[in-house]
Design an enzyme around this catalytic site. Structure first.
Site, PDB file in Angstrom:
ATOM      1  N   ASN A  42       1.066  -1.127   0.147  1.00 16.58           N
ATOM      2  CA  ASN A  42       0.102   0.023  -0.057  1.00 16.58           C
ATOM      3  C   ASN A  42       0.912   1.088   0.020  1.00 16.58           C
ATOM      4  O   ASN A  42       2.127   1.229   0.633  1.00 16.58           O
ATOM      5  CB  ASN A  42      -0.836   0.023   1.017  1.00 16.58           C
ATOM      6  CG  ASN A  42      -0.314  -0.049   2.545  1.00 16.58           C
ATOM      7  OD1 ASN A  42       0.685  -0.908   2.864  1.00 16.58           O
ATOM      8  ND2 ASN A  42      -0.846   0.667   3.384  1.00 16.58           N
ATOM      9  N   GLU A  44       0.266   5.237   0.387  1.00 18.69           N
ATOM     10  CA  GLU A  44      -0.668   6.336   0.812  1.00 18.69           C
ATOM     11  C   GLU A  44      -0.104   7.592   0.438  1.00 18.69           C
ATOM     12  O   GLU A  44       1.005   8.161   0.323  1.00 18.69           O
ATOM     13  CB  GLU A  44      -0.770   6.396   2.336  1.00 18.69           C
ATOM     14  CG  GLU A  44      -1.442   5.064   2.847  1.00 18.69           C
ATOM     15  CD  GLU A  44      -1.698   4.957   4.300  1.00 18.69           C
ATOM     16  OE1 GLU A  44      -2.193   4.146   4.858  1.00 18.69           O
ATOM     17  OE2 GLU A  44      -1.130   6.015   4.955  1.00 18.69           O
ATOM     18  N   CYS A  54      -3.859   0.335  -2.967  1.00 13.33           N
ATOM     19  CA  CYS A  54      -3.585  -0.590  -1.853  1.00 13.33           C
ATOM     20  C   CYS A  54      -2.765  -1.645  -2.546  1.00 13.33           C
ATOM     21  O   CYS A  54      -2.310  -1.835  -3.712  1.00 13.33           O
ATOM     22  CB  CYS A  54      -5.082  -1.432  -1.893  1.00 13.33           C
ATOM     23  SG  CYS A  54      -6.282  -0.577  -1.337  1.00 13.33           S
ATOM     24  N   GLU A  56      -2.823  -4.935  -3.267  1.00  9.16           N
ATOM     25  CA  GLU A  56      -3.403  -5.846  -4.012  1.00  9.16           C
ATOM     26  C   GLU A  56      -3.505  -5.380  -5.498  1.00  9.16           C
ATOM     27  O   GLU A  56      -2.971  -5.936  -6.517  1.00  9.16           O
ATOM     28  CB  GLU A  56      -4.902  -6.525  -3.755  1.00  9.16           C
ATOM     29  CG  GLU A  56      -4.653  -6.818  -2.495  1.00  9.16           C
ATOM     30  CD  GLU A  56      -5.396  -6.030  -1.263  1.00  9.16           C
ATOM     31  OE1 GLU A  56      -4.656  -4.936  -1.302  1.00  9.16           O
ATOM     32  OE2 GLU A  56      -6.256  -6.424  -0.336  1.00  9.16           O
ATOM     33  N   CYS A  93      -9.966  -5.050   0.407  1.00  7.03           N
ATOM     34  CA  CYS A  93     -11.354  -4.232   0.441  1.00  7.03           C
ATOM     35  C   CYS A  93     -12.089  -4.098  -0.765  1.00  7.03           C
ATOM     36  O   CYS A  93     -11.741  -4.889  -1.509  1.00  7.03           O
ATOM     37  CB  CYS A  93     -10.577  -2.554   0.571  1.00  7.03           C
ATOM     38  SG  CYS A  93     -10.004  -1.876  -0.739  1.00  7.03           S
ATOM     39  N   CYS A  96     -10.634  -3.281  -4.089  1.00  2.00           N
ATOM     40  CA  CYS A  96      -9.586  -4.269  -4.432  1.00  2.00           C
ATOM     41  C   CYS A  96     -10.304  -5.620  -4.998  1.00  2.00           C
ATOM     42  O   CYS A  96     -10.054  -6.042  -6.067  1.00  2.00           O
ATOM     43  CB  CYS A  96      -8.691  -4.790  -3.375  1.00  2.00           C
ATOM     44  SG  CYS A  96      -7.318  -3.541  -3.156  1.00  2.00           S
TER      45      CYS A  96
END
Length: 135
Positions: A42, A44, A54, A56, A93, A96
């Site tokens: 991830n 940010e 993210c 993934e 999430c 994703c």
């Protein structure tokens, strides 16, 4: 490659997370049909959170950037920055999961649920996924 190997690669990748906003580090390891493993973390964006990505999606985009388009499994792990142990429950999430539907629907998703390493398909996480290919 064993599931445990993929989890360990994701755990190692997690070290490279850039998560100044949440302090929550996520690592992903994506196994392609070619046998190559692509990692993602991830990342940010402190100023514009919507620009964050993210682990993934980062791993999938990394694979596609290298010309791979067929995948077998993705392992996902996460933990707080200063924690010694990885979280006992972490699933992709919703964004994703939708991305997985769009890019590699039938892969195995390896993650921890209730402290156990589990393997699921995206359909186990989303009751009614949005899928244009079925229309």
């Amino acid at each position: 490659m064993k599931q445990e190997d993929l989890i360990n690669i994701a755990k190692n990748a997690c070290k490279n997370s850039y998560s100044p906003s949440t302090g929550y580090m996520v690592g992903a390891a994506l196994l392609s049909k070619s046998g190559t493993v692509y990692i993602g973390v991830n990342v940010e964006d402190e100023k514009i959170p919507n620009l964050s990505i993210c682990a993934e999606r980062n791993a999938i985009q990394n694979a596609i950037s290298h010309g791979d388009r067929e995948f077998i499994a993705i392992a996902v792990v996460g933990k707080k920055k200063n924690a010694t142990d990885f979280d006992k429950t972490l699933t992709p999430c919703g964004i994703c999961l939708q991305y997985i539907i769009d890019m590699c629907k039938d892969i195995d998703i390896i993650c921890y649920i209730d402290g156990k390493e589990t393997v699921n398909k995206v359909d186990n996480f989303i009751n009614t996924p949005f899928d244009l290919s079925e229309k």
